[in-house]
Design a protein around this motif. Sequence first.
Motif: not given
Length: 433
Positions: A54-57, A70-71, A78-82, A125-126
């Motif tokens: 997952s990529t975030f600008a 960053f990706s 997601a597992i760690l955050l939950c 995947g985006k």
Amino acid sequence: MSAPTIDATTPAPARPASQPVLPPIKWHAPITYAVVAVLGLVVFGLLGPSGETSTFAVSTPRDFIQFTPFSVPSKLTAILLCLAALGLAGVSFYETRRREKAGAWLPITYGFLMVFAFLVWAVAGKDSGLPLTGLLQGSLFLAIPLVFGALAGLLCERSGIINIAIEGQLLGGAFLAAVVATLTSSAYAGLIAAPIAGALVGLLLVLFSIKYVVNQIIVGVVLNVLVIGVTSYLFSTVLKENPDTWNNPPGLPVISIPVLSQIPIIGPVLFRQTALVYIMYVVVILLQVMVFKSRWGLRLRSVGEHPKAADTVGIKVNRTRLRATVLGGAVAGLGGAFFTVAAGLAFGKEMTNGKGYIALAAMILGRWSPKGALAAALLFGFANNLQLQLSIIQTPIPSQIMLMTPYVVTIFAVAGLVGRVRPPAAEGIPYTK
């Protein structure tokens, strides 16, 4: 040796005065935290896409410091955050068991973890990724009418007048702002005119409520219908026939605060906005101080809580209610300018699209305080902008679900807290000597 007999008429020993009766423990919050975290762990984590990132600008081209997008590994993150959110649910269970109330940090941190887990799953995947700064900047912008509408409801209800007419006040402000801005070729003139329309609707609301003692909820609904009818008629007969003269308003320019606007993330979100956003900052701070820290605010709240006692000490109850309601209408009308001059759009029929009712929800969720209303409105603005951003990058979530997101968030937020908040005691009750 025989057992001692007990006389049935003998009263039970009284509870010592030193042992107070403890209230029952309420497990709703920790159970909700745990259930949502487990569902997120299953849906976003265990059933999430494997091998995707997952990529975030973060940065914009005008920032002082540029950060490359960053990706993160989608499933693992997601597992760690939950799991972290599940740990906070455990903290909530512990605090509840000890009959202690956790600070505001717990729900805020929990919400951040679950929202980010959802975003990680949604953008997996985006290639284009999700612009976090744009998401936050748009959330603040879309929250503008909700903030002004919630503040309008707060001013009215703190004085004892129920303001259901926020929708009509927003729509009236949007209409007059568009017309005046077009006639004068000035967006700022439209910004000045917008509060006048809202104040007029507020004046009608308070006159019918005080002078004719009409049910305030009914008056508010009727005023909403009245404003929708009048603006729709004028739109069809005047604005639509000659849009260049009546309905072509210029938009407010974006004002960048030097230096501050170039700070990464914070700069574009807070200091690269239109004048209406900066006015919103001032209004929220001013009302927070005035309502809770001033003599005027004390009188306002006393009229809404106990009007008879306020009248006894010389406060003019109905006059205070009239002034507060007209002021609240003006604040809502100013928020209506968002739909036309702030967004650079022409006026359209019913373009407020129910934002006045969501503003009422924000006021309740914010516990009738300006800073609380601001926080609640930002939550709803974030939900609204999130569905727009995720629709652009074509996430696997159905578009119908995305359109429902702001309203679902509103329902769950209010349903979770409306039973725990208390409105002003004299709200909706007419006062006569």
